[in-house]
Scaffold this motif. Structure first.
Motif, PDB file in Angstrom:
ATOM      1  N   ILE A   1      53.161  36.971  41.319  1.00 21.03           N
ATOM      2  CA  ILE A   1      52.280  35.976  41.919  1.00 21.03           C
ATOM      3  C   ILE A   1      52.853  35.633  43.285  1.00 21.03           C
ATOM      4  N   PRO A   2      52.192  36.110  44.339  1.00 23.96           N
ATOM      5  CA  PRO A   2      52.711  35.868  45.688  1.00 23.96           C
ATOM      6  C   PRO A   2      52.536  34.409  46.097  1.00 23.96           C
ATOM      7  N   GLU A   3      53.427  33.937  46.954  1.00 27.50           N
ATOM      8  CA  GLU A   3      53.317  32.573  47.456  1.00 27.50           C
ATOM      9  C   GLU A   3      52.168  32.455  48.437  1.00 27.50           C
ATOM     10  N   ASP A   4      51.924  33.499  49.223  1.00 30.02           N
ATOM     11  CA  ASP A   4      50.854  33.480  50.217  1.00 30.02           C
ATOM     12  C   ASP A   4      49.820  34.526  49.827  1.00 30.02           C
ATOM     13  N   VAL A   5      48.712  34.077  49.225  1.00 29.23           N
ATOM     14  CA  VAL A   5      47.693  34.980  48.715  1.00 29.23           C
ATOM     15  C   VAL A   5      47.084  35.819  49.844  1.00 29.23           C
ATOM     16  N   ASP A   6      46.829  35.207  50.994  1.00 29.27           N
ATOM     17  CA  ASP A   6      46.215  35.938  52.109  1.00 29.27           C
ATOM     18  C   ASP A   6      47.088  37.113  52.560  1.00 29.27           C
ATOM     19  N   VAL A   7      48.393  36.896  52.656  1.00 27.94           N
ATOM     20  CA  VAL A   7      49.312  37.967  53.061  1.00 27.94           C
ATOM     21  C   VAL A   7      49.299  39.073  52.014  1.00 27.94           C
ATOM     22  N   PHE A   8      49.269  38.690  50.724  1.00 26.83           N
ATOM     23  CA  PHE A   8      49.250  39.670  49.646  1.00 26.83           C
ATOM     24  C   PHE A   8      47.988  40.527  49.717  1.00 26.83           C
ATOM     25  N   VAL A   9      46.833  39.877  49.935  1.00 24.88           N
ATOM     26  CA  VAL A   9      45.565  40.610  49.999  1.00 24.88           C
ATOM     27  C   VAL A   9      45.577  41.572  51.179  1.00 24.88           C
ATOM     28  N   LYS A  10      46.060  41.132  52.344  1.00 26.63           N
ATOM     29  CA  LYS A  10      46.116  42.010  53.520  1.00 26.63           C
ATOM     30  C   LYS A  10      47.082  43.172  53.286  1.00 26.63           C
ATOM     31  N   ALA A  11      48.218  42.883  52.650  1.00 29.00           N
ATOM     32  CA  ALA A  11      49.208  43.932  52.403  1.00 29.00           C
ATOM     33  C   ALA A  11      48.658  44.991  51.455  1.00 29.00           C
ATOM     34  N   THR A  12      47.997  44.562  50.378  1.00 27.59           N
ATOM     35  CA  THR A  12      47.457  45.548  49.432  1.00 27.59           C
ATOM     36  C   THR A  12      46.292  46.308  50.045  1.00 27.59           C
ATOM     37  N   ALA A  13      45.496  45.654  50.895  1.00 25.53           N
ATOM     38  CA  ALA A  13      44.381  46.336  51.552  1.00 25.53           C
ATOM     39  C   ALA A  13      44.885  47.410  52.504  1.00 25.53           C
ATOM     40  N   SER A  14      46.056  47.184  53.121  1.00 22.54           N
ATOM     41  CA  SER A  14      46.599  48.158  54.069  1.00 22.54           C
ATOM     42  C   SER A  14      47.085  49.428  53.369  1.00 22.54           C
ATOM     43  N   LEU A  15      47.247  49.380  52.046  1.00 19.09           N
ATOM     44  CA  LEU A  15      47.706  50.547  51.292  1.00 19.09           C
ATOM     45  C   LEU A  15      46.572  51.540  51.021  1.00 19.09           C
ATOM     46  N   GLY A  16      45.343  51.129  51.289  1.00 19.66           N
ATOM     47  CA  GLY A  16      44.207  51.995  50.987  1.00 19.66           C
ATOM     48  C   GLY A  16      43.689  51.691  49.595  1.00 19.66           C
ATOM     49  N   ARG A  17      42.856  52.555  49.080  1.00 18.52           N
ATOM     50  CA  ARG A  17      42.256  52.319  47.758  1.00 18.52           C
ATOM     51  C   ARG A  17      43.296  52.540  46.668  1.00 18.52           C
ATOM     52  N   ILE A  18      43.420  51.554  45.814  1.00 15.02           N
ATOM     53  CA  ILE A  18      44.353  51.633  44.692  1.00 15.02           C
ATOM     54  C   ILE A  18      43.529  51.626  43.421  1.00 15.02           C
ATOM     55  N   GLU A  19      43.622  52.672  42.655  1.00 14.26           N
ATOM     56  CA  GLU A  19      42.893  52.755  41.392  1.00 14.26           C
ATOM     57  C   GLU A  19      43.733  52.128  40.297  1.00 14.26           C
ATOM     58  N   GLY A  20      43.051  51.608  39.323  1.00 19.75           N
ATOM     59  CA  GLY A  20      43.760  51.020  38.197  1.00 19.75           C
ATOM     60  C   GLY A  20      42.935  49.904  37.598  1.00 19.75           C
ATOM     61  N   HIS A  21      43.503  49.215  36.674  1.00 21.22           N
ATOM     62  CA  HIS A  21      42.836  48.128  35.969  1.00 21.22           C
ATOM     63  C   HIS A  21      42.673  46.947  36.912  1.00 21.22           C
ATOM     64  N   ARG A  22      41.471  46.430  37.032  1.00 24.75           N
ATOM     65  CA  ARG A  22      41.213  45.275  37.905  1.00 24.75           C
ATOM     66  C   ARG A  22      41.572  44.019  37.144  1.00 24.75           C
ATOM     67  N   ARG A  23      42.780  43.563  37.349  1.00 25.20           N
ATOM     68  CA  ARG A  23      43.278  42.384  36.649  1.00 25.20           C
ATOM     69  C   ARG A  23      42.689  41.109  37.231  1.00 25.20           C
ATOM     70  N   THR A  24      42.575  40.160  36.360  1.00 28.95           N
ATOM     71  CA  THR A  24      42.136  38.835  36.769  1.00 28.95           C
ATOM     72  C   THR A  24      43.219  38.179  37.597  1.00 28.95           C
ATOM     73  N   PHE A  25      42.824  37.554  38.670  1.00 30.20           N
ATOM     74  CA  PHE A  25      43.749  36.863  39.558  1.00 30.20           C
ATOM     75  C   PHE A  25      43.190  35.447  39.740  1.00 30.20           C
ATOM     76  N   PRO A  26      43.647  34.477  38.911  1.00 30.56           N
ATOM     77  CA  PRO A  26      43.093  33.120  38.970  1.00 30.56           C
ATOM     78  C   PRO A  26      43.099  32.511  40.375  1.00 30.56           C
ATOM     79  N   ALA A  27      44.082  32.857  41.198  1.00 31.71           N
ATOM     80  CA  ALA A  27      44.153  32.300  42.551  1.00 31.71           C
ATOM     81  C   ALA A  27      42.992  32.766  43.424  1.00 31.71           C
ATOM     82  N   MET A  28      42.267  33.790  42.984  1.00 31.53           N
ATOM     83  CA  MET A  28      41.131  34.301  43.760  1.00 31.53           C
ATOM     84  C   MET A  28      39.809  34.019  43.026  1.00 31.53           C
TER      85      MET A  28
END
Length: 188
Positions: free
Chosen positions: A17-44
């Motif tokens: 659970i990242p402290e800064d959700v916006d930074v986490f979202v930008k960081a994961t988006a920069s990795l390109g498409r990531i396949e896998g189970h779409r987990r629930t993220f209550p902070a979003m």
């Protein structure tokens, strides 16, 4: 993570659970498409549309909770544990909130408040609070005058001319109870 996979029993859940959700979202988006189970993220996750600031006592409220993944997209599946607590802070009364899993990443939250005052609505998804929880909502008494009884006399009509009322807000009687005064907002 490879070492963790081998040393962690498969029944355990590892969470990040990242402290800064916006930074986490930008960081994961920069990795390109990531396949896998779409987990629930209550902070979003949250209500759409946003919760109203005022509700009417005695009327059923039905709100839609949208469960998001780490990227902020709807998870498009059900099965999460959603708990909603509704409490009137003036009376301490707790209301039953029904939660209906629509199996598409949205949940219908329904309850009926019965007392006026501030209401706190706490929401958790899989044991984690969503942003803004607990929410503050004010419950006001309905002004359905038909419930009082039959009208004895009708005075004025809607409008801004003489003997018309635009936004009547309060009334008063003189001591002899022979004159009725009506305060009418925005109607001089």
């Amino acid at each position: 993570l490879e070492e963790v996979r081998h040393t962690t029993p498969s029944t355990q859940d590892i969470r990040f659970i990242p402290e800064d959700v916006d930074v986490f979202v930008k960081a994961t988006a920069s990795l390109g498409r990531i396949e896998g189970h779409r987990r629930t993220f209550p902070a979003m996750s949250g209500f759409e549309p946003k919760l109203p600031g005022v509700v009417v006592c005695g009327e059923e409220e039905r709100w839609s909770l949208v469960v998001g993944d780490a990227a902020g997209s709807c998870v498009n599946r059900g099965g999460d544990i959603v708990s909603v607590s509704v409490t009137n802070t003036n009376t301490g009364n707790h209301y039953v909130a029904d939660v209906d899993d629509r199996q598409d990443g949205t949940y219908s939250v329904t309850f009926t408040p019965h007392h006026s005052g501030e209401i706190r609505v706490g929401v958790e998804i899989n044991g984690e609070k969503i942003p803004g929880s607990p929410f503050k909502v004010t419950c006001e008494v309905s002004r359905d005058y038909a419930l009082i009884g039959e009208s004895l006399q009708i005075m004025g009509s809607k409008g801004s001319d003489k003997e018309e009322l635009l936004h009547p807000t309060s009334t008063a009687l003189n001591k002899a109870e022979t004159k009725l005064f009506i305060s009418d907002t925005e109607n001089n």
